[in-house]
Scaffold this motif. Sequence first.
Motif, PDB file in Angstrom:
ATOM      1  N   PHE A 173      64.200  81.970  24.380  1.00 47.46           N
ATOM      2  CA  PHE A 173      64.165  80.384  24.492  1.00 47.46           C
ATOM      3  C   PHE A 173      64.176  79.933  22.934  1.00 47.46           C
ATOM      4  N   PHE A 174      63.550  80.701  22.090  1.00 48.20           N
ATOM      5  CA  PHE A 174      63.633  80.121  20.529  1.00 48.20           C
ATOM      6  C   PHE A 174      64.828  80.580  20.059  1.00 48.20           C
ATOM      7  N   ALA A 175      65.309  81.587  20.327  1.00 48.58           N
ATOM      8  CA  ALA A 175      66.843  81.889  19.738  1.00 48.58           C
ATOM      9  C   ALA A 175      67.871  80.824  20.256  1.00 48.58           C
ATOM     10  N   ARG A 176      67.820  80.578  21.571  1.00 49.32           N
ATOM     11  CA  ARG A 176      68.619  79.312  21.998  1.00 49.32           C
ATOM     12  C   ARG A 176      68.417  78.044  21.392  1.00 49.32           C
ATOM     13  N   LEU A 177      67.159  77.921  21.263  1.00 48.27           N
ATOM     14  CA  LEU A 177      66.865  76.661  20.507  1.00 48.27           C
ATOM     15  C   LEU A 177      67.219  76.705  19.075  1.00 48.27           C
TER      16      LEU A 177
ATOM     17  N   GLU B 184      71.085  74.938  15.149  1.00 48.21           N
ATOM     18  CA  GLU B 184      72.157  75.462  14.028  1.00 48.21           C
ATOM     19  C   GLU B 184      73.495  74.695  14.297  1.00 48.21           C
ATOM     20  N   SER B 185      73.749  74.355  15.663  1.00 49.74           N
ATOM     21  CA  SER B 185      75.214  73.798  16.073  1.00 49.74           C
ATOM     22  C   SER B 185      74.831  72.155  15.596  1.00 49.74           C
TER      23      SER B 185
ATOM     24  N   GLU C 175      69.250  72.383  24.645  1.00 52.53           N
ATOM     25  CA  GLU C 175      70.479  71.649  23.771  1.00 52.53           C
ATOM     26  C   GLU C 175      69.995  70.357  23.451  1.00 52.53           C
ATOM     27  N   THR C 176      69.216  69.556  24.116  1.00 49.22           N
ATOM     28  CA  THR C 176      68.845  68.123  23.770  1.00 49.22           C
ATOM     29  C   THR C 176      67.674  68.207  22.837  1.00 49.22           C
ATOM     30  N   ILE C 177      66.791  69.522  22.806  1.00 50.23           N
ATOM     31  CA  ILE C 177      65.692  69.526  21.912  1.00 50.23           C
ATOM     32  C   ILE C 177      66.297  69.805  20.629  1.00 50.23           C
ATOM     33  N   GLY C 178      67.221  70.829  20.735  1.00 54.76           N
ATOM     34  CA  GLY C 178      67.987  70.946  19.214  1.00 54.76           C
ATOM     35  C   GLY C 178      68.649  69.837  18.726  1.00 54.76           C
ATOM     36  N   ARG C 179      69.178  69.043  19.611  1.00 54.53           N
ATOM     37  CA  ARG C 179      69.897  67.781  18.964  1.00 54.53           C
ATOM     38  C   ARG C 179      68.873  66.893  18.336  1.00 54.53           C
TER      39      ARG C 179
ATOM     40  N   ASP D 117      75.135  84.866  15.386  1.00 56.62           N
ATOM     41  CA  ASP D 117      74.835  84.267  16.406  1.00 56.62           C
ATOM     42  C   ASP D 117      73.308  84.377  16.751  1.00 56.62           C
ATOM     43  N   ILE D 118      72.589  83.469  16.906  1.00 53.29           N
ATOM     44  CA  ILE D 118      71.112  83.806  17.336  1.00 53.29           C
ATOM     45  C   ILE D 118      70.791  83.876  18.502  1.00 53.29           C
ATOM     46  N   ALA D 119      71.849  83.156  19.297  1.00 53.94           N
ATOM     47  CA  ALA D 119      71.460  83.103  20.856  1.00 53.94           C
ATOM     48  C   ALA D 119      72.054  84.402  21.596  1.00 53.94           C
TER      49      ALA D 119
END
Lengths: 335, 335
Positions: free
Chosen positions: A77-81, A86-87, A293-297, B72-74
């Motif tokens: 979860f944290f890794a994807r966030l 990052e992106s 995705e939205t949290i990251g953005r 890539d962290i994910a």
Amino acid sequence: MAKARHSLKDVARRAEVSAATVSRFLNGSLDLPETTRTRIERAVRDLDYHPNPHARRLSLGRSDTIALVIPDIANPFFARLAAAMESHAAQHGKMMTLQATMNRSDRELAALEIAATNLVDGLVFMTNHMPPPEVAQRINRFSRAVLVDEDVRGARMPRLLCDNEMGGFLAGDLLYRNGHRRIAYIGGRADLLSTGARLNGLSRGMMGIAPVRSYGDDHATASGRDLARRFLDERQDETAIFVGSDELTIGVLEVFRARDIRIPDEISIVSFDDVRSLHLMTPAITAVAQPVETIGRRAVEILLKGDWDDSAFGTTTELLPVTLTERGSVRFIGQ
Amino acid sequence: MAKARHSLKDVARRAEVSAATVSRFLNGSLDLPETTRTRIERAVRDLDYHPNPHARRLSLGRSDTIALVIPDIANPFFARLAAAMESHAAQHGKMMTLQATMNRSDRELAALEIAATNLVDGLVFMTNHMPPPEVAQRINRFSRAVLVDEDVRGARMPRLLCDNEMGGFLAGDLLYRNGHRRIAYIGGRADLLSTGARLNGLSRGMMGIAPVRSYGDDHATASGRDLARRFLDERQDETAIFVGSDELTIGVLEVFRARDIRIPDEISIVSFDDVRSLHLMTPAITAVAQPVETIGRRAVEILLKGDWDDSAFGTTTELLPVTLTERGSVRFIGQ
């Protein structure tokens, strides 16, 4: 850093502008009306403010960096966030540096110190425990910081959370509609905002029926195994469990598999996060998904475009909606 | 940073000591024999060396940081590796800052620049593409760096790799012993060291029989889906596939599930990495596992305790053994 020294933020407060305005003014990248300039210059003089020697890096455009502090990189979860942030940071021409704290206060403080020393443009802070007041104090020294995923008591910074209560509600509602009345909750630590909010939502979705049992610990696979064993030892007639994170769910599934407990025939299960390839398991596991995705953005947008001049901005909370994906792990047992 | 300026490394080379020795001597934390001191002082004078203004942070013990650069962290393989390094760095009292590059050369260069500016104690660099020569040149400016997981052509730093050839061999040997003769390989990009080594090992394990088809792309779930579709469209009589990473495997499994292709009845599969809860899938997926814990520990040890005074240290390669875990995804089809 000597404690008595005044910070950019102190100057900003005294001059009644944002810290970013002071910073940009001092490095010559911002034109200001005469009155504002005078206010800032007077505040600098009054407070005997000396810019941090590293600050030149900022003005030379060498920083352009967002600091991300997370509890655990190995948790997907944290890794994807982190990858999502990052992106989005990249789209704004920013780099991101990440530090993992293993949920330890000493490492949280060290990570904040490093981020402060490296004069980042902004901080995104995530934790999975209730840190001591020193952590909030350090966070408050940043000119821009966002608290994501979990609260930090005493931090005067905007919060960006998923709607944990709604997530619990969606799980409870699904279980209730499928006839479940006696359920258990395996969640995170009891002192976390998210743990309580998910539990509240769960009971609301269950038409007010609270779980027969609640278990809480770190969001880690090993904890999931431990709690699953305790649950099975103490189980009476519970027909379903709501598990507060995929990390815990993986541990639960391992124990269920080892003891040959069939899902959903013997017990139904709903997970939370949906980042662990639950769709490829047999049965595929029903789960509440956070909008990673939205949290990251939004975290990046709030840092870079938030209304930081507004002093009330530090008390805002933005809740992002969650979604439920029904798969094959909840059994219908009657109305 | 002006190019003409001499670095700590230049001083170290001229004085015939390690950069760490120069650094510790210059900040007064190291006593040295008279002859060594004279050599360093002469080198500093001859090269007109001025310590980086940020260097005080180091001497004040404020750095104590290892920089980790990953693609890539994910990707859970990198995430777990980062967590392992984090935990070993913590045991040595070090913090770790992580930057993800999304496999883009521009971001690799920016990440290296940030790490250099922040004067870290050491660098761990991982990439999943073949970066341009500038990246190797930047890496070579660090006094201590380790290349992990994949080669960077032109970098004069020690390498720490898993034994990819052995991993391919274990997969090929298993498939051969189970009667498979016509197989396909779905791996990473063809120009990567790891892709070729796994393929070589695969053919060796298959008693010299090369795969009928080889597919290569990024280690990403989306690539796994694309390559699986191409494989199914072009497939003739292949009875098994070896997939070069769990990320690709997840994509392959999604496509197989959507097209109702049963594992191992219709096709056998062996994955590589074993970080994606493959043990909970049905069937559980047989996989080669990298020693993530050991890689993390060794990377930190090499940085902090490697023989950096030995000029040949930069050409060493350490190969760590991999293991095969047999589960239920390889079918026996005869001798």
